[in-house]
Enzyme design. Structure first.
Site, mmCIF file in Angstrom:
data_model
loop_
_atom_site.group_PDB
_atom_site.id
_atom_site.type_symbol
_atom_site.label_atom_id
_atom_site.label_comp_id
_atom_site.label_asym_id
_atom_site.label_seq_id
_atom_site.Cartn_x
_atom_site.Cartn_y
_atom_site.Cartn_z
ATOM 1 N N HIS A 194 58.557 36.169 26.454
ATOM 2 C CA HIS A 194 58.032 36.040 24.874
ATOM 3 C C HIS A 194 58.368 34.674 24.409
ATOM 4 O O HIS A 194 59.042 33.811 24.688
ATOM 5 C CB HIS A 194 59.381 36.993 24.111
ATOM 6 C CG HIS A 194 59.215 36.860 22.462
ATOM 7 N ND1 HIS A 194 57.990 37.301 21.771
ATOM 8 C CD2 HIS A 194 59.741 35.819 21.543
ATOM 9 C CE1 HIS A 194 58.151 37.300 20.603
ATOM 10 N NE2 HIS A 194 59.160 36.256 20.372
ATOM 11 N N LEU A 198 29.460 41.704 40.771
ATOM 12 C CA LEU A 198 30.467 40.637 40.415
ATOM 13 C C LEU A 198 30.917 39.836 41.542
ATOM 14 O O LEU A 198 30.722 40.259 42.841
ATOM 15 C CB LEU A 198 31.699 41.471 39.972
ATOM 16 C CG LEU A 198 31.575 42.033 38.660
ATOM 17 C CD1 LEU A 198 32.670 42.983 38.436
ATOM 18 C CD2 LEU A 198 31.434 41.216 37.372
ATOM 19 N N ALA A 199 31.160 38.477 41.400
ATOM 20 C CA ALA A 199 31.521 37.615 42.419
ATOM 21 C C ALA A 199 32.801 38.043 43.148
ATOM 22 O O ALA A 199 32.818 38.145 44.547
ATOM 23 C CB ALA A 199 31.711 36.234 41.737
ATOM 24 N N HIS A 200 33.776 38.548 42.583
ATOM 25 C CA HIS A 200 34.950 38.860 43.194
ATOM 26 C C HIS A 200 34.695 40.316 44.025
ATOM 27 O O HIS A 200 35.343 40.388 45.060
ATOM 28 C CB HIS A 200 36.289 38.951 42.231
ATOM 29 C CG HIS A 200 36.003 39.573 40.941
ATOM 30 N ND1 HIS A 200 34.935 39.101 40.099
ATOM 31 C CD2 HIS A 200 36.274 40.976 40.697
ATOM 32 C CE1 HIS A 200 35.211 39.990 38.858
ATOM 33 N NE2 HIS A 200 35.790 41.090 39.530
HETATM 34 P P1 FAD Z 1 24.533 35.320 45.241
HETATM 35 O O1 FAD Z 1 25.794 34.657 44.457
HETATM 36 O O2 FAD Z 1 23.533 35.498 44.504
HETATM 37 O O3 FAD Z 1 23.824 34.469 46.546
HETATM 38 C C1 FAD Z 1 22.937 34.729 47.365
HETATM 39 C C2 FAD Z 1 22.315 33.486 48.031
HETATM 40 O O4 FAD Z 1 21.539 33.949 48.883
HETATM 41 C C3 FAD Z 1 21.566 32.602 46.911
HETATM 42 O O5 FAD Z 1 22.293 31.327 47.254
HETATM 43 C C4 FAD Z 1 20.307 32.769 47.475
HETATM 44 O O6 FAD Z 1 19.587 31.475 47.478
HETATM 45 C C5 FAD Z 1 20.488 32.902 49.162
HETATM 46 N N1 FAD Z 1 19.384 33.631 49.898
HETATM 47 C C6 FAD Z 1 18.730 34.822 49.292
HETATM 48 N N2 FAD Z 1 17.796 34.990 50.213
HETATM 49 C C7 FAD Z 1 17.852 34.225 51.082
HETATM 50 C C8 FAD Z 1 17.194 34.053 52.475
HETATM 51 N N3 FAD Z 1 16.268 34.992 52.987
HETATM 52 N N4 FAD Z 1 17.774 33.110 53.007
HETATM 53 C C9 FAD Z 1 18.485 32.196 53.034
HETATM 54 N N5 FAD Z 1 19.168 32.136 51.801
HETATM 55 C C10 FAD Z 1 18.837 33.220 50.892
HETATM 56 N N6 FAD Z 1 30.321 37.493 38.212
HETATM 57 C C11 FAD Z 1 31.747 37.528 38.103
HETATM 58 O O7 FAD Z 1 32.328 38.048 38.877
HETATM 59 N N7 FAD Z 1 32.061 36.648 36.978
HETATM 60 C C12 FAD Z 1 31.322 36.018 36.169
HETATM 61 O O8 FAD Z 1 31.947 35.369 35.274
HETATM 62 C C13 FAD Z 1 29.939 35.907 36.384
HETATM 63 N N8 FAD Z 1 29.327 35.542 35.547
HETATM 64 C C14 FAD Z 1 27.765 35.362 35.755
HETATM 65 C C15 FAD Z 1 27.008 34.531 34.943
HETATM 66 C C16 FAD Z 1 25.692 34.332 35.215
HETATM 67 C C17 FAD Z 1 24.834 33.883 34.237
HETATM 68 C C18 FAD Z 1 25.210 35.197 36.077
HETATM 69 C C19 FAD Z 1 23.564 35.207 36.283
HETATM 70 C C20 FAD Z 1 25.886 36.184 37.004
HETATM 71 C C21 FAD Z 1 27.061 35.986 36.909
HETATM 72 N N9 FAD Z 1 28.119 36.946 37.866
HETATM 73 C C22 FAD Z 1 29.592 36.715 37.460
HETATM 74 C C23 FAD Z 1 27.548 37.585 38.884
HETATM 75 C C24 FAD Z 1 27.768 36.754 40.101
HETATM 76 O O9 FAD Z 1 27.100 35.656 39.999
HETATM 77 C C25 FAD Z 1 27.182 37.609 41.570
HETATM 78 O O10 FAD Z 1 27.916 38.669 41.215
HETATM 79 C C26 FAD Z 1 27.594 36.874 42.794
HETATM 80 O O11 FAD Z 1 26.973 35.734 42.653
HETATM 81 C C27 FAD Z 1 27.079 37.668 43.754
HETATM 82 O O12 FAD Z 1 27.454 36.984 44.967
HETATM 83 P P2 FAD Z 1 26.475 37.315 46.224
HETATM 84 O O13 FAD Z 1 27.117 36.492 47.250
HETATM 85 O O14 FAD Z 1 26.291 38.934 46.655
HETATM 86 O O15 FAD Z 1 25.129 36.538 45.932
#
Ligand code: FAD
Length: 466
Positions: free
Chosen positions: A444, A319-321
Site C-alpha cells: 500500500h 501478439l508478440a509474446h
Molecule cells: P513479425 O514480427 O511480423 O515478423 C516477421 C518477419 O518475417 C518480418 O520481419 C518479415 O520481414 C519477415 N519475412 C516475411 N517473409 C519472409 C521471407 N519469405 N523471407 C525472409 N523474411 C521474411 N503485439 C504485442 O504483443 N504487443 C504490442 O504492444 C503490439 N503492438 C503492435 C502495434 C502495431 C502498430 C502493430 C502493427 C502490431 C503490434 N503488435 C503487438 C503485434 C506484433 O507486432 C505481432 O504479433 C508480432 O510482431 C508477431 O511476431 P512474428 O514473429 O510472428 O512476426
C-alpha cells in the site's frame, strides 16, 4: 551451407526461436528479408508505437495535469520531428539488440527473401538479386503478418495509411479518421489525439476493442471520449476517397443512412493478415487453411514433417509474446522435449491511457459456455494510489468459478494495468482462487490493491475500501 534449423523471419517469434535452438546446441540460421532484424514488433509495431504513446502522454500530461500538480510551464510545444526521431532511435537500439543476440548465440544471419526450393533446401535472394542456397534439416516459418484492408480501399500510404505509415508521419494530422476500433487503432488514435488531432473512429461493431470483455470497451470509450475521440459505432465503411490533402469516408449506419466524414488522414486498422508471399510453400508441401494461415498441429508442425510454423502466420492471437512462447515451444519440440503453452493464459493489453489488460475468459464467453461464475469489481477511484496520481479512471473485474472460486478471467482498465496483469497470469497459471489472492498482502499504496479488492469483492462481496 548446412544447418540443423533455419528460421524464416526475425520477428519476436523467429528470433526467439533461433536463440532457443542455439541454446540447445543446434546449428542455426535465420533469414530476414528486411535490412534490420526484429520483424513487425520491433520495427513497425509494439516498440515504435509505445515510444510514440509515451512521448504523446508526456505532452498530454504537461498540457492537462501538470498545473494541478503545481507545475507551471509556458510556451509548451510539440517538436514532432524530434518525437519521430526519438522513436527511430529506440527502434535502432532494440533492433541492434537482436543483432547482438544473434552474434552472441552464433546464429548465422542471411538478409533476403527466403523461399523453399524443397523441404530441405531454401533459397535466399537479397536486394541485388544475389542467391544463396541453404540446406537445412528443420525449418521454422515465422513470417508474421501484414496490415489487412478492404477490397475497395486503396492504401496510398500518404493520406490513406496503415499503422506502418502512421508511425512515420511528417506532421500531426488535423483530423485523423480511424477505420476499426481495435487495439492498434485506439493506440495510434490516442497518440494523435493527445498531440491535438481530432480523431474519429468508424467501427462496424457496436463496441470498440470488441474481442475483450464488454465492460472494458465501455470504460475505454468513456476515457477516449474525454480525450476528444468521436465514435461512429455500428457504422459500415462503404467508400474511402483520398485527394492530395484530404480523405472522405462514407459510412452506413444501422438505419441505412450514409454519413460523410472528412479528414486529412485515414488510418485503416481493421486487423492483420498472415504473410506467406514468396515463401514457395508449395515446393515444400506446406498447406494453408482457408484464412491464409499456415496449418499446424498441436506441436506447431506443418503438413510437412520437418517444417514448423509460429507467431502471426499461424492461428491464435496476433501478439508478440504469443509468438515468443511459440518460438521457445517449437525449439524444445525439435529438441525432443515436451513443452506446454496455455493459450488461455496469453494476456492481451491495450496501451492507451488508461491501459486495458486482460487474461482468461470474458464474462460474455462464460455466459455463452453456461459456466456458473461470480464477479467482483473494484473501482480505481477508491484507491489511495490512484488519488495520489490523479489516475482515477478504471476498474478491475475478477470472474471466478461459482463453486470452486478458481479465477477464470481478470479484466483491468486503469493506470499501469499492462504490468499488473502479470499477477493475474501467475495466479491463474497456478489455478489460484479469488480467496487466495484476497488473502495475500499487496503493498500500500499501489494499483495492485485493486486486484486484491476485486478478489475480495468476488468472494462474498467483501471489498474493504468501497
Ligand atoms: P513479425 O514480427 O511480423 O515478423 C516477421 C518477419 O518475417 C518480418 O520481419 C518479415 O520481414 C519477415 N519475412 C516475411 N517473409 C519472409 C521471407 N519469405 N523471407 C525472409 N523474411 C521474411 N503485439 C504485442 O504483443 N504487443 C504490442 O504492444 C503490439 N503492438 C503492435 C502495434 C502495431 C502498430 C502493430 C502493427 C502490431 C503490434 N503488435 C503487438 C503485434 C506484433 O507486432 C505481432 O504479433 C508480432 O510482431 C508477431 O511476431 P512474428 O514473429 O510472428 O512476426
Amino acid at each position: 551451407m548446412k544447418y540443423d534449423v533455419t528460421v524464416i523471419g526475425s520477428g519476436p517469434g523467429g528470433y526467439i526461436a533461433a536463440v532457443r535452438c542455439a541454446q540447445l546446441g543446434m546449428k542455426t540460421a535465420i533469414i530476414e528479408k528486411y535490412n534490420t532484424l526484429g520483424g513487425t514488433c520491433l520495427n513497425v509495431g509494439c516498440i515504435p508505437s509505445k515510444a510514440l504513446l509515451d512521448s504523446s502522454e508526456h505532452y498530454h500530461n504537461a498540457t492537462h495535469t501538470f498545473k494541478d500538480h503545481g507545475i507551471e510551464l509556458s510556451d509548451l510545444k510539440v517538436d514532432f520531428k524530434q518525437m519521430i526521431e526519438r522513436k527511430t532511435q529506440v527502434v535502432n537500439q532494440v533492433t541492434g539488440g537482436v543483432d547482438f543476440l544473434m552474434k552472441k548465440n552464433k546464429i548465422d544471419v542471411f538478409h533476403g527473401l527466403g523461399s523453399f526450393i524443397d523441404k530441405n533446401n531454401i533459397k535466399v535472394t537479397d536486394g541485388d538479386g544475389k542467391e544463396t542456397k541453404i540446406e537445412t534439416d528443420k525449418t521454422i516459418i515465422a513470417t508474421g503478418s501484414k496490415p489487412a484492408s478492404l477490397p475497395f480501399i486503396e492504401i496510398d500510404k500518404k493520406r490513406i495509411i496503415t499503422s506502418t505509415e502512421a508511425l512515420v508521419l511528417k506532421e500531426i494530422p488535423k483530423h485523423m479518421i480511424v477505420i476499426g476500433g481495435g487495439v492498434i487503432g485506439m493506440e495510434l488514435g490516442s497518440v494523435y489525439a493527445r498531440l491535438g488531432a481530432q480523431v474519429s473512429v468508424v467501427e462496424f461493431m457496436d463496441d470498440i476493442i470488441p474481442s475483450m470483455d464488454k465492460t472494458m470497451g465501455k470504460e475505454l470509450k468513456k476515457a477516449l471520449k474525454k480525450l476528444g475521440f468521436q465514435f461512429y459505432l455500428g457504422h459500415k465503411v462503404v467508400e474511402v476517397k483520398g485527394t492530395a490533402k484530404t480523405v472522405t469516408i462514407k459510412a452506413e449506419n444501422k438505419k441505412g443512412e450514409i454519413v460523410d466524414i472528412k479528414g486529412d488522414y485515414c488510418l485503416v486498422s481493421i486487423g492483420r493478415k498472415p504473410y506467406t508471399e514468396g515463401l514457395g510453400l508449395e515446393n515444400a508441401g506446406v498447406k494453408m487453411d482457408d484464412r491464409g494461415r499456415i496449418e499446424v498441429d498441436e506441436h506447431l508442425k506443418t503438413s510437412t514433417d520437418n517444417i514448423y510454423a509460429i507467431g502471426d502466420v499461424v492461428k491464435g492471437a496476433m501478439l508478440a509474446h504469443k509468438a515468443e512462447e511459440e518460438g521457445v515451444f517449437v525449439a524444445e519440440v525439435i529438441n525432443g522435449e515436451k513443452p506446454h503453452i496455455n493459450y488461455n493464459l496469453i494476456p492481451g493489453v491495450v496501451y492507451t491511457w488508461p491501459e486495458v489488460a486482460a487474461v482468461g475468459q470474458t464474462e460474455e464467453q462464460l455466459k455463452e459456455s453456461g459456466r456458473a461464475y461470480k464477479s467482483g469489481s473494484f473501482p480505481y477511484r477508491a484507491l489511495g494510489r490512484a488519488r495520489a496520481s490523479m489516475d482515477i479512471d478504471g476498474l478491475v473485474k475478477v470472474l471466478a468459478d461459482k463453486e470452486t472460486d478458481e479465477i477464470l478471467g481478470v479484466h483491468m482498465i486503469g493506470a499501469r494495468t499492462a504490468d499488473m496483469i502479470a499477477e493475474a497470469v501467475v495466479a491463474m497459471e497456478f489455478r489460484a482462487s479469488a480467496e487466495d489472492i484476497a488473502r495475500m498482502s499487496h503493498a500500500h499504496p499501489t494499483y495492485t490493491e485493486a486486484f486484491k479488492e476485486a478478489c475480495l469483492a468476488a468472494t462474498d462481496n467483501r471489498a474493504l475500501n468501497v
